[in-house]
Design an enzyme around this catalytic site. Structure first.
Site, PDB file in Angstrom:
ATOM      1  N   SER A  72       0.907   5.131  11.898  1.00 32.90           N
ATOM      2  CA  SER A  72       0.042   3.951  11.929  1.00 32.90           C
ATOM      3  C   SER A  72       0.782   2.672  12.314  1.00 32.90           C
ATOM      4  O   SER A  72       0.153   1.680  12.671  1.00 32.90           O
ATOM      5  CB  SER A  72      -0.653   3.757  10.575  1.00 32.90           C
ATOM      6  OG  SER A  72       0.272   3.419   9.568  1.00 32.90           O
ATOM      7  N   LYS A  84       1.852  -1.537   5.913  1.00 30.95           N
ATOM      8  CA  LYS A  84       0.920  -2.205   6.822  1.00 30.95           C
ATOM      9  C   LYS A  84       1.287  -3.685   6.941  1.00 30.95           C
ATOM     10  O   LYS A  84       2.063  -4.219   6.156  1.00 30.95           O
ATOM     11  CB  LYS A  84      -0.525  -2.093   6.316  1.00 30.95           C
ATOM     12  CG  LYS A  84      -1.094  -0.684   6.267  1.00 30.95           C
ATOM     13  CD  LYS A  84      -1.330  -0.112   7.639  1.00 30.95           C
ATOM     14  CE  LYS A  84      -2.026   1.245   7.571  1.00 30.95           C
ATOM     15  NZ  LYS A  84      -1.130   2.294   7.027  1.00 30.95           N
TER      16      LYS A  84
END
Length: 206
Positions: free
Chosen positions: A123, A160
């Protein structure tokens, strides 16, 4: 390691500082702009020289493909702990989460790293954080918008880019295949475990 020229030392310090401030290495264009090079190609030549001297690793195919290498010396309980799977409800640095210890000088990162986290998934691949990498993490409890964080959302740990708007937090991936994770702090739990301060390739030699 062979000695660095003053210019090479300046670039290496810029890379470390950029990782500390933003969670990712600079692009060639950013290096050229900050240090007054006429083109990104000039920065590339200095990066190649740093790679030859073992100071960095260059990953092809990405503008931010710069990593700081390290070697493991032994598995004694010193150095930085490598965190594997994290059990729900347990502190991330609980002893049962530690897979092994790496002989890494925490001060090679800015700010200094407190632990390493094994990266799972792709990701964050667009900023050079890849499956199987070891992410160097500086433990903090708060983050600023734009920083790359290790966050725990309802006991799931993720890496993230952090963004907070009022009572909402958005955890953004650096991969167009993933949607942001939206966290409503009015009823969801979010804990910042730390800031990403560097990436180490998890090769067989490490």
């Amino acid at each position: 390691m062979r000695p660095l020229t003053p210019r090479q030392a300046e670039i290496l310090e810029l890379i470390k500082r950029n990782i500390a401030e933003t969670g990712m290495p600079p692009t060639r264009a950013e290096i050229a702009t900050r240090l007054g090079f006429k083109s990104a190609n000039a920065a590339e030549e200095h990066l190649k020289a740093l790679a030859k001297k073992g100071c960095i690793e260059i990953m092809p195919g990405t503008s931010r493909g710069i990593r700081l290498p390290v070697e493991e010396e032994d598995n004694s309980e010193s150095g930085l702990p490598l965190i594997g799977q994290v059990a729900a409800g347990e502190p991330i640095l609980a002893q049962e989460h530690v897979e092994q210890y790496y002989q890494v000088d925490p001060s090679m990162f800015h700010p200094a790293a407190n632990f390493l986290l094994r990266v799972r998934g792709d990701s964050m691949k667009n900023i050079g954080i890849l499956e199987g990498d070891l992410l160097a993490v500086h433990k903090v409890q708060q983050a600023r918008n734009g920083q790359v964080v290790v966050a725990r959302v309802d006991d799931d740990v993720t890496v993230k880019r952090f963004e907070k708007k009022g009572n909402l937090v958005y955890l953004h991936a650096e991969n167009e295949d993933y949607s942001p994770i939206k966290v409503d702090l009015s009823f969801q739990s979010l804990t910042i475990e730390g800031l990403a301060v560097g990436v180490i390739r998890n090769g067989d030699w490490l």
